[in-house]
Every structure is written in structure tokens, then in C-alpha cells.
Scaffold this motif. Structure first.
Motif, short mmCIF file in Angstrom:
data_model
loop_
_atom_site.label_atom_id
_atom_site.label_comp_id
_atom_site.label_asym_id
_atom_site.label_seq_id
_atom_site.Cartn_x
_atom_site.Cartn_y
_atom_site.Cartn_z
N PRO A 46 0.84 -1.21 0.00
CA PRO A 46 0.00 0.00 0.00
C PRO A 46 0.88 1.26 0.00
O PRO A 46 2.03 1.24 0.43
CB PRO A 46 -0.80 -0.11 1.29
N ILE A 83 -1.20 7.60 2.13
CA ILE A 83 -1.51 8.92 1.54
C ILE A 83 -2.01 9.93 2.58
O ILE A 83 -2.19 11.11 2.26
CB ILE A 83 -2.55 8.76 0.42
N TRP A 99 -4.47 4.91 3.01
CA TRP A 99 -3.53 4.34 2.05
C TRP A 99 -4.27 3.93 0.79
O TRP A 99 -5.51 3.89 0.76
CB TRP A 99 -2.79 3.15 2.66
N THR A 100 -3.52 3.65 -0.23
CA THR A 100 -4.12 3.22 -1.50
C THR A 100 -4.51 1.75 -1.39
O THR A 100 -3.84 0.95 -0.73
CB THR A 100 -3.15 3.42 -2.67
N THR A 122 -9.50 1.04 3.76
CA THR A 122 -8.20 1.61 3.39
C THR A 122 -7.86 2.84 4.22
O THR A 122 -7.08 3.69 3.80
CB THR A 122 -8.20 1.99 1.90
N SER A 173 4.28 -1.22 3.32
CA SER A 173 4.41 0.10 2.69
C SER A 173 5.70 0.75 3.11
O SER A 173 6.33 0.35 4.09
CB SER A 173 3.24 0.99 3.09
#
Length: 884
Positions: A176, A179, A194-195, A225, A255
Motif C-alpha cells: 500500500p 496517503i 492508504w491506497t 483503506t 508500505s
């Protein structure tokens, strides 16, 4: 890439049979196809499979006779496709498939199979022309977390597919991408986001406090997410790691470590905007968990220089210790949390507060003029704000209050220094002044306007007059105007009686004439101006004057037979401010004019008269007298009145004629008190004892001959008849005549030089006392275009001696000169030539009594002779004049 390639050639009509041989790079035959009857095929497939390498095909054609042609050769390479990537785990759901590119390949087919289910997840043809890099292809769909196999096959330009490559295995372990939150957050429970990872069914989150070196929390099985901590976070720097898991538990890569700081933005309270304080106080809201605060102040102009910094403030309020110059500024505040020992981290800072701007615009303080000024050009003074310097520039506004409105009077800029003298005269009224100063370091910044200062211009009018003695009982008071003064008011005070004598308001002129007589005495006056909006100036300084008005004397006529005449004059008493004022006594004086012309004053005197009248107690001898009177009181002696001149003895005062073209001139004289009638005696100057006209019993004060007189110079005597005793007054024929006059042609009057004798008289006080026939011009007629002759006349000496006896005749000759230089004459007669007042500057003539009387009959014959001698042109002109 085909290990059993098909070799193809072109069919030629003359060829009957073919032979094909394929050799490897060692020239070893690996495949052959010998000729056979009727071999017309145009292709052959090599078998068994060729190993990768370089090969040469040789093709020989034969005709029906079996003759071989020159062989044709074709070189080709057999390559094996090998997938080189991806290898192992990849951190992307769309990995790039990499293999060795084979020249001549028209397209490739890629096949991806999911391990476990053995299902094909991708089977796609890709043209070589569409590839950015031949031999590389990025999967166009997201592959979920898991294991995969991939193989590739090439298709050549003849659309013949090659062999499949061997399978290559790889794992999709997409990590991930965190973000959120941003690197600095202001909420104690930030949302970590997160993505999404394709194929991930759940996620795990690890949150670590870097500042305090403490693992805060590890959470797994998150199906969304995003995630937020259930407990508030403190001011610190944090690290977060997220990992995805497939439904079967296949773990993706973690990540990248993501760091953020919980940094609540301090909320600034003050200062903002324009400040009238050069040492502002800074205030902000507290940040939870902050140990210290940092304050930074910078210029918002020029090089944006930092002008003040404090890094270790422990409170949320701070006042600058020193003044800031006028100018624009910015400031920021940051909260600081110092790390615990052993964390290995630096201090955690909050986010910097929003950059907040403010301007120091502390205004100057206007110190002058005073609240009331008597200067029309006052000096405006002020003190500048701190740190502005001696070369600071200011501007000011001056307004005049007009009722509820304010009107701009002056705006001036670029003033250097702290004072300014008004360049224009300010009107009477109320004014306001405001000043602002520009920064010497930030020229575009001006201070606030100062607190408005109000002042009054109250310049008093300047008095002009009267001052001292004035003979006018209704004097005109004058003064210089005040700028802005619309009306004026004045007060007149009697200094003699110490009362207000008169007041007037609403005057719209710079003078005022007292409407009623002021009694004689001492006075003062002062004036005050009023603007259109009710503003009053100060009273002017007082000016003193003294009314010394003279009475108007009435009494006998210019000549009288009364030897004890009665006189009256103006009553000079009055009332001032309700108090009796004016004259308390009168002084009467009678002067006699001697025959030499000398005036002997005080011939009769009566001082201290209470009433405004007086009768001469004893008979006056015949002669010429002058009477005057004055009023007085305890502090003022009035002026003597105008002279009342009269003759005792009844001799008439005759009005002069001079030179005339009128052959029947009208003779006029002033009435004599006590006269019952008048006689007139006219003679030629050359024969004064021979009467041309002798008329008695004239009841009027004028006489016009009924017959024309010839051209010449004449003498005229007029006597009055005393109604009391019938006696005649002077003059006698032996005395100087009352008047001498000349009758002349118009052409004679225009001669360059003439000699004549004149005796002039005073004009009566009222024009109505003179008959209209007496207005005979003494000016000669002139032709238009010529210069007017200047007549110089000297007055005859007045004989006022009171002698009654006869004397020798005295000729009173007055020569008059006319300039010999004149302009050429024309035929146009100058209009209005007869409008000159011939009695101007006249003097009174008194003649002695006549001894003898000439009979009227004697004049008749002589008059006829004169008429016979008169020129015919004169008689014709006279006739023409009478006809018009």
C-alpha cells in the motif's frame, strides 16, 4: 522462434522440380528434400526441431530436361524466447513482462496464469510496432496479491507463430501507499489512509512514536483503506507502516515508512490589521502538549528582513520590548515539544501558524495651533511616531466646519518636518486638522491619521474710522472685513454718558451709517464678524471718535433791511441709551467783513445760550456780516456751523451773466428781506451814466428786456426798495456796477483773445431760488473739431466796507485768455455746448448805493439808436432763434 520453420519460395513457370537442403553453421545438413518428378510445391517444413542457431537454406530448380539452375540461398536464425522478468515478488499489481526481442517478429502473445487455480488471467497479442521497447510489456490490468506464471510466443511477418517460451514464475506483493495524514496534522486523532492493493482482503497498520521511541499500536484485519487511532495522540513525530493480505493470507510487501508530526497550528489572536501601537502585544491560543513557543516577526517589504525572534517563550502572550518603525510586518508562532531522553529524535514542532500580517501605523499627535487662534495663517505642529526620523514626510488635511458639513480647505503632502504654516488666509470659523506620516523604511506605509484637532480662527475685524473729531452726526463707521465673515454686528457706546448708544446686527457690508443723529459727545465703537454658520469672531478693539456736528443756522436772506436780525439753529440736544445727551449750551458769533476784505471775528458774541435762537439786541450798521454758532457740553466743543452771510442795508446780490450771444438776456438776483420791489439800471460800459434800460417797480427777482440789446459791453445796477420807508438801497451809479456783461456775435466769441469785465456771484442754496431764465451760458460756442478755449477767470476783490457815501467808480477788469492754437474748424456745431454751469466758482459782489436815478425816457431814444446801429445779421439771427 519457430524450431520447425516452414521455408517458402516463389513458383517459376519454367521450373519443373526443386531440391531443398538446410545446413547449420557447421555446414552440416540438418534437413533435405531431394528432387522428385513433377515437384511443384513452393514450401517445405523443417523437421525435426532445430536448435537455436544460424542456418542456411539452399534451393535448386530443375527444368523438365533435368537441368539444374543456379541454387538460391536464404539465411535465417532460430532463436528461443526466454522470459527474464519479473522475478520473485514485485511491488506492483501491473508488473512489466520482459523477454528477448527477436528481429522480424510482427507481434507477441503474452499469457499469464494464476498459480493454484491454473486460470489464465491474461492472454494478449501485442504488435511490435506498438511497443515502446520491443520485448517489454506492462500488464494492463491489476493483478491481485498472489503467485503467477507467464510465457511469450512470437509471430513473424508471415503470420507464422513461433514456439512458446518456458514459463517464468513471479509473485505480486503490492505494498500500500500511505496517503494520509499530511506530514503535519492538527487533530489528535488523525486519519491514516492508504491506497487499495488489488487482491488485498485485509490490511495491517503499525503506528510508532518516533519522538518518544514507543510503538503505539499494531492493528490487523482492517478491511478498509483508512484507520484512526482510538486514543488521542500527543505532539510528536510518528511513523506508520501498512501491509495488505489476500483472502488466502498471502502477504504483500509492507508500505514505505510514512512519517507525520502531530502539529496543531497555533491560533493567532492578535495583532492583525493596522496598529496604532509601535510595541504591539502578540497573543495566541495554547497548543496541547507544547513545552515552548517560537515567535518570529519579519518585515513585509524590501528584503523581508527578520526583525524579532523568540524561540523559548513559555506563555501565550508576549509584548515587544522595543518600538517598531512605521511599516508592514508579518509574524508566525510555532509550538515546540522537546523529545524525551533517548528517543534519538529532535524536538517536535507544531505547524507554523498562518502567516499573519499587520502594519504599525501609530499616528502623529497634533499639538498646535491652540484651540483658539487669532492668526489667519496659523502654524500646525505635531510629534511624529517613534523611529520615523527627521527626514520623514507627512501630509495633512484641513477642513472647515460649515454647519453639519465639513468642507476641505487644504490638502498638502510631502511635508518634511513636524510643522507647517498655512499658506492661505483662513476665514472666520471652526476648523479641524489631521496629520499622517509616512514610514522612512517602508515608504508605501503611512500612519493612521492623527486624532482630529479642532481649532477656531476668530480674527476680529480691523476698524478704519471714524477716529477723532467728526462733524457728521450720522457718521459712517467703516472696518476691514474678516475672511468668512458673512455679516457683522456693531456696538456704539457713549463715553460721555457711559451707556450703549446704538447696536446693529446682520450687517452685510463693511460700513454702517448711523441712521439717527448722535448728539455731540465722545463715543467708541467695536465690530464683530459672524460667519454663515453662526461662528463669531472676537470683538475688535474699540475706536473712539467725537461727534462735533455743527448746527444749521437760519436767519436773514443774503441781503436785508432788518438791522436786528433773528437767528435760529438746529436743536443739538438728544437722547442716548435712554439718557439725555448732546448740547448743554450754544455759542453764537457774528463776524463783520470789512471793505478791505478782512473778516473781523467776534463783532457780536453770545456764549452759553440755552435755547437754539438769538436776536441781535442792538442795530447793526450797514455792511456784510457772517454768523456762526456751535453747540457744546462738558466734554465736547462742537464745530462752528457753516457761515450764514448776509448784507444789512438791502443791496441785492446779482447773478453774473458774462459774455453771451443772447440779445435779451435775463437778469436775476437774490431776494432782499424787507424789500417791496426792485429797480434795474442798464448802461453801456463806455457811458455808465446814460441809461439804456431803466426799469422801476419790479416785483420779481428777475428781469428780461423786451427789446434786443446791441452788441457791446454793459453795466447793470439793481436796487431794492425798503418796504418800511420807500428808500432805495445801493448801489449808486458812481459805485462799481453789480455786474458787467458783454453781448457778442457767436463768431466774435470764437476769437483767439478777448477782454471782459466779470463780477461773479454765489449760487443760491436752493436752485429753485433762481429763475430758469438766469441759466445763461458763459461759454463761447465752438465748432466741432476745434479745441475748446480755456477761460482763465480771477475773482474780483470783495468790497465789504460798510460806508454809505459815494465813491469813484472802480472798474473790475478780468482778462480771459483763449488759446490761439486751435484745430481747423468744421461746419458741424458742437452739441451740448451750453450745458456748462456758468455760476461755478462764483464770488459775491456788493456795490454802494446809487446817488442819482436816470429817467426811463432817456433810455428809450438811446435804445432806438443802438438798435439802428446793430448789424443786420445779428437781428436776423435773433429772429431765427426766436422762431425756433
Amino acid at each position: 522462434t519457430d524450431s520447425t520453420p516452414t521455408i517458402v519460395w516463389e513458383q517459376i513457370a519454367a521450373n519443373y522440380d526443386y531440391e531443398l537442403i538446410v545446413r547449420n553453421s557447421a555446414n552440416v545438413i540438418v534437413y533435405s528434400r531431394l528432387k522428385a518428378s513433377n515437384l511443384t510445391l513452393t514450401s517445405a517444413t523443417v523437421s525435426p526441431a532445430l536448435v537455436p542457431g544460424i542456418y542456411t537454406a539452399s534451393l535448386t530448380a530443375f527444368n523438365k530436361a533435368g537441368t539444374a539452375a543456379t541454387p538460391s540461398t536464404w539465411r535465417f536464425v532460430v532463436e528461443k524466447l526466454t522470459v527474464s522478468g519479473p522475478v520473485g515478488g514485485v511491488n506492483t499489481p501491473r508488473p512489466t513482462i520482459v523477454w528477448n526481442h527477436v528481429d522480424g517478429t510482427q507481434s507477441y502473445t503474452v499469457q499469464i496464469i494464476a498459480v493454484g487455480s491454473n486460470a489464465t488471467v491474461l492472454l494478449q497479442d501485442i504488435t511490435t510496432a506498438s511497443m515502446t521497447i520491443p520485448g517489454q510489456f506492462t500488464v494492463p490490468i491489476d493483478l491481485g496479491l498472489g503467485q503467477y506464471q507467464v510465457r511469450v510466443r512470437a509471430t513473424d511477418a508471415a503470420d507464422l507463430p513461433g514456439d512458446w517460451s518456458a514459463y517464468a514464475s513471479f509473485q505480486v506483493r503490492t505494498a500500500p501507499v500511505v496517503i494520509a495524514p499530511p506530514v503535519e496534522v492538527v487533530t489528535p486523532r488523525p486519519v491514516i489512509a492508504w491506497t487499495a492493493v488489488p487482491g488485498a482482503a485485509t490490511y495491517s497498520v503499525e503506528l510508532f512514536n518516533l519522538t518518544d521511541n514507543v510503538l503505539i499500536q499494531t492493528v490487523s484485519g482492517i478491511t478498509a483503506t483508512s484507520w484512526s487511532s482510538s486514543t488521542p495522540l500527543s505532539l510528536a513525530k510518528y511513523r506508520v507502516i501498512v501491509r495488505g493480505f489476500s483472502a488466502s493470507g498471502f502477504a504483500g510487501l509492507p508500505s514505505a515508512a510514512y512519517s507525520f508530526t502531530l502539529a496543531v497550528v497555533p491560533t493567532v489572536i492578535t495583532p492583525t490589521g493596522r496598529l496604532d501601537d509601535s510595541t504591539p502585544t502578540f497573543a495566541w491560543n495554547a497548543v496541547p502538549g507544547a513545552d515552548l513557543y517560537q515567535l518570529v516577526v519579519s518585515q513585509d517589504f524590501g528584503t523581508f528582513l527578520e526583525v524579532y525572534r523568540q524561540n523559548t517563550l513559555t506563555g501565550t502572550l508576549h509584548t515587544l520590548p522595543d518600538s517598531l518603525p512605521l511599516g508592514r510586518y508579518t509574524y508566525t508562532v510555532r509550538a515546540i515539544n522537546r523529545p524525551v531522553s533517548g528517543s534519538g529524535q529532535t524536538s517536535a514542532y507544531s505547524s507554523t501558524s498562518l502567516v499573519t500580517t499587520f502594519s504599525v501605523v501609530q499616528p502623529p499627535v497634533v499639538t498646535g495651533p491652540e484651540a483658539t487662534t487669532f492668526l489667519t495663517k496659523p502654524v500646525i505642529t505635531w510629534t511624529n511616531p517613534p523611529l520615523t526620523g527627521s527626514n520623514s514626510i507627512s501630509e495633512l488635511l484641513v477642513y472647515r466646519k460649515e454647519g453639519t458639513a465639513s468642507v476641505l480647505v487644504l490638502y498638502r503632502k510631502n511635508i518634511v518636518g513636524t510643522s507647517f504654516t498655512m499658506p492661505i488666509n483662513l476665514q472666520l470659523g471652526t476648523y479641524t486638522v489631521s496629520v499622517r506620516t509616512f514610514s522612512t523604511v517602508d515608504p508605501v506605509t503611512a500612519s493612521d491619521w492623527s486624532i482630529t484637532k479642532t481649532f477656531r480662527v476668530t480674527v476680529a475685524p480691523t476698524l478704519i474710522g471714524p477716529s477723532g473729531r467728526t462733524g457728521d452726526a450720522t457718521p459712517t463707521l467703516t472696518w476691514k472685513g474678516v475672511l468668512g465673515g458673512q455679516t457683522y454686528q456693531l456696538e456704539i457706546r457713549s463715553l460721555s454718558k457711559n451707556v450703549l448708544a446704538y447696536s446693529a446686527t446682520g450687517l452685510n457690508a463693511l460700513s454702517f451709517t448711523v441712521p439717527n443723529d448722535l448728539p455731540i459727545g465722545r463715543y467708541s465703537f467695536r465690530v464683530q464678524a459672524r460667519s454663515a454658520f453662526g461662528e463669531l469672531s472676537d470683538w475688535s478693539t474699540t475706536m473712539e471718535f467725537q461727534v462735533v456736528a455743527a448746527p444749521i443756522v437760519t436767519g436773514p436772506a443774503s441781503s436785508t433791511f432788518d438791522t436786528t436780525p433773528f437767528f435760529t439753529w438746529t436743536d443739538m440736544t438728544g437722547v442716548v441709551g435712554g439718557v439725555a445727551a448732546g448740547a448743554t449750551a450754544y455759542d453764537f458769533r457774528l463776524d463783520i467783513v470789512l471793505s478791505s476784505g478782512t473778516v473781523q471775528q467776534g463783532y457780536r458774541v453770545a456764549n452759553g445760550l440755552v435755547n437754539p435762537e438769538y436776536t441781535i439786541p442792538t442795530a447793526l450798521p450797514i455792511g456784510l456780516y457772517r454768523a456762526v454758532v456751535r453747540a457744546r457740553n462738558s466734554d465736547t466743543n462742537g464745530d462752528f456751523s457753516s457761515v450764514l452771510e448776509f448784507y444789512v442795508g438791502g443791496r441785492p446780490v446779482v447773478n453774473a451773466i458774462g459774455t453771451t450771444t443772447d440779445t435779451t438776456p435775463t437778469f436775476t438776483w437774490k431776494a432782499v428781506d424787507g424789500a417791496s420791489g426792485y429797480d434795474i439800471f442798464i448802461a453801456l460800459n463806455s457811458s455808465p451814466t446814460v441809461a439804456v434800460i431803466h426799469q422801476t417797480g419790479i416785483g420779481a427777482t428777475s428781469f428780461t428786456p423786451s427789446s434786443v440789446l446791441a452788441k457791446g459791453t454793459y453795466r447793470v445796477w439793481i436796487r431794492a426798495v425798503n418796504a418800511a420807508n420807500g428808500q432805495l438801497s445801493g448801489p449808486s451809479l458812481s459805485e462799481s456796477p453789480s455786474i458787467t456783461f458783454t453781448i457778442a456775435d457767436a463768431s466774435d466769441v470764437q476769437q483767439a483773445e478777448f477782454t471782459a469785465t466779470y463780477t461773479l456771484t454765489s449760487l443760491p442754496v436752493e436752485l429753485s431760488d433762481m429763475s430758469t431764465e438766469s441759466t445763461i451760458s458763459m461759454l463761447p460756442s465752438f465748432v466741432s473739431g476745434s479745441a475748446k478755449a480755456l477761460i482763465v477767470i480771477s475773482a474780483q476783490t470783495v468790497d465789504a466796507e460798510v460806508k454809505l457815501e459815494s465813491t469813484d467808480p472802480v472798474a473790475a477788469n478780468v482778462s480771459g485768455q483763449i488759446s490761439e492754437t486751435v484745430a481747423p474748424q468744421t461746419d458741424e456745431v458742437l452739441s451740448q455746448w451750453d450745458q456748462q454751469k456758468w455760476w461755478d466758482s462764483a464770488a459775491t459782489v456788493v456795490a454802494p448805493a446809487e446817488k442819482a436815478e436816470t429817467p426811463v425816457s432817456a433810455s428809450v431814444g438811446f435804445l432806438g439808436a443802438l438798435l439802428a446801429l446793430a448789424p443786420r445779421s445779428l437781428r436776423r439771427r435773433r429772429k431765427d432763434e426766436s422762431s425756433t
